[in-house]
Write a protein that holds these residues in place. Sequence first.
Motif, short mmCIF file in Angstrom:
data_model
loop_
_atom_site.label_atom_id
_atom_site.label_comp_id
_atom_site.label_asym_id
_atom_site.label_seq_id
_atom_site.Cartn_x
_atom_site.Cartn_y
_atom_site.Cartn_z
N SER A 134 0.84 -1.20 0.00
CA SER A 134 0.00 0.00 0.00
C SER A 134 0.87 1.25 0.00
O SER A 134 2.05 1.22 0.36
N ALA A 135 0.27 2.37 -0.39
CA ALA A 135 1.00 3.64 -0.41
C ALA A 135 0.03 4.79 -0.26
O ALA A 135 -1.08 4.76 -0.80
N LYS A 151 -2.56 3.45 -3.44
CA LYS A 151 -2.63 2.01 -3.73
C LYS A 151 -2.87 1.24 -2.45
O LYS A 151 -2.37 1.62 -1.39
N GLY A 152 -3.64 0.18 -2.52
CA GLY A 152 -3.77 -0.74 -1.40
C GLY A 152 -4.82 -0.33 -0.38
O GLY A 152 -5.82 0.30 -0.70
N ASP A 183 -12.08 1.99 7.18
CA ASP A 183 -11.11 1.31 6.32
C ASP A 183 -11.40 1.67 4.87
O ASP A 183 -12.56 1.68 4.44
N VAL A 184 -10.34 1.97 4.11
CA VAL A 184 -10.47 2.24 2.67
C VAL A 184 -9.53 1.29 1.95
O VAL A 184 -8.33 1.24 2.24
N ASP A 185 -10.07 0.53 1.01
CA ASP A 185 -9.31 -0.47 0.27
C ASP A 185 -9.41 -0.14 -1.21
O ASP A 185 -10.48 -0.24 -1.81
N ARG A 186 -8.29 0.27 -1.80
CA ARG A 186 -8.26 0.63 -3.22
C ARG A 186 -7.52 -0.43 -4.02
O ARG A 186 -6.34 -0.69 -3.80
N GLN A 187 -8.22 -1.04 -4.96
CA GLN A 187 -7.63 -2.00 -5.88
C GLN A 187 -7.89 -1.50 -7.30
O GLN A 187 -8.97 -1.70 -7.85
N GLY A 188 -6.90 -0.81 -7.87
CA GLY A 188 -7.10 -0.21 -9.19
C GLY A 188 -8.11 0.92 -9.10
O GLY A 188 -7.95 1.85 -8.31
N GLU A 189 -9.17 0.84 -9.89
CA GLU A 189 -10.20 1.86 -9.87
C GLU A 189 -11.33 1.56 -8.89
O GLU A 189 -12.20 2.39 -8.67
#
Length: 317
Positions: A134-135, A151-152, A183-189
């Motif tokens: 993640s970043a 990311k992540g 919680d925030v989870d970003r996978q691509g878009e």
Amino acid sequence: MTEPTHPSASAVDLEDQAIEQWVHLTSGRASEADRSAFARWRGQSADHEAAARLAERIWQALPQTCAAQRFVVPTKVTRRPLRWAALAAGVGALALTGLSEPAKVYFADYATAVGERRALTLEDGSQVWLNSGSALSVRYSSSRREISLIKGEALFQVSKDASRPFVVQASGGSVQAVGTRFDVDRQGEQVRVGVTEGEVKVSSGGAVVPLRAAQRLEYVAGTAPSPTGALDLGSASAWQRGKLIFNRQPLAEVFADIERYLPGSLVIAGSLPTTAVSGVFNLDDIPGMLEMLARTQPVKIYRMPWLTVVVVNQTRA
């Protein structure tokens, strides 16, 4: 490449041999003699041929992965010495024109490697837990606290400050909170948001949706958020404690969650069944987790240093 001969080899042994040979044949170092040896090897029996076809299926699946579809061959850059003023101007131009995701990760304020989890305390006392791979970057001003999740996944425990909203930007949308845990989870878009304490406002695609404790939703860049659903507080953010908890979760989602903890790429060869998986897994034992899934689900799992391949066993699926 030597031609292996194992007359009494099991199907698993033959599959391992076929994959090993196929890796060599596609490496760019194989000779015509190697290719002829592989042709003779696969012709030894129907089991040899089946193993060879399996190896081919795995390699044909590689271009279908998200990572492969996003890959762009980098252009060759001629590097010249830069004065500090020129470097500052270049960085300013990049900030205005935008960076690719790999570049943004490189310039992020905080980042974790695959398999790493990290706890942070920000200048206002808010706490952040970064999941594997993640970043994020932090921009605080006198009127606003803004986080860019590049990311992540990140879990936020926000210190209350009504005069300075706490906003997480992710994939064209935002999540705003004053004092809460979410919680925030970003996978691509695609972005998933879950709230364990308090309340947030999720904005995307021109719509604003309030999200309360024990609720979750998701959105894709440029589109309105999905309807809210129930958040399982027992398994939410279990990764912070070094665990993955699945409560009748579809097998495809299980592998999607595991992928962030694997080095390289994950390839699914075949269509996964709609199996519901339940269990508690230790994030410090990813090989054990994969071994358990291979024993209990209709799949075979092959691990290489840069690649994990999940092959669906059609006879059991």
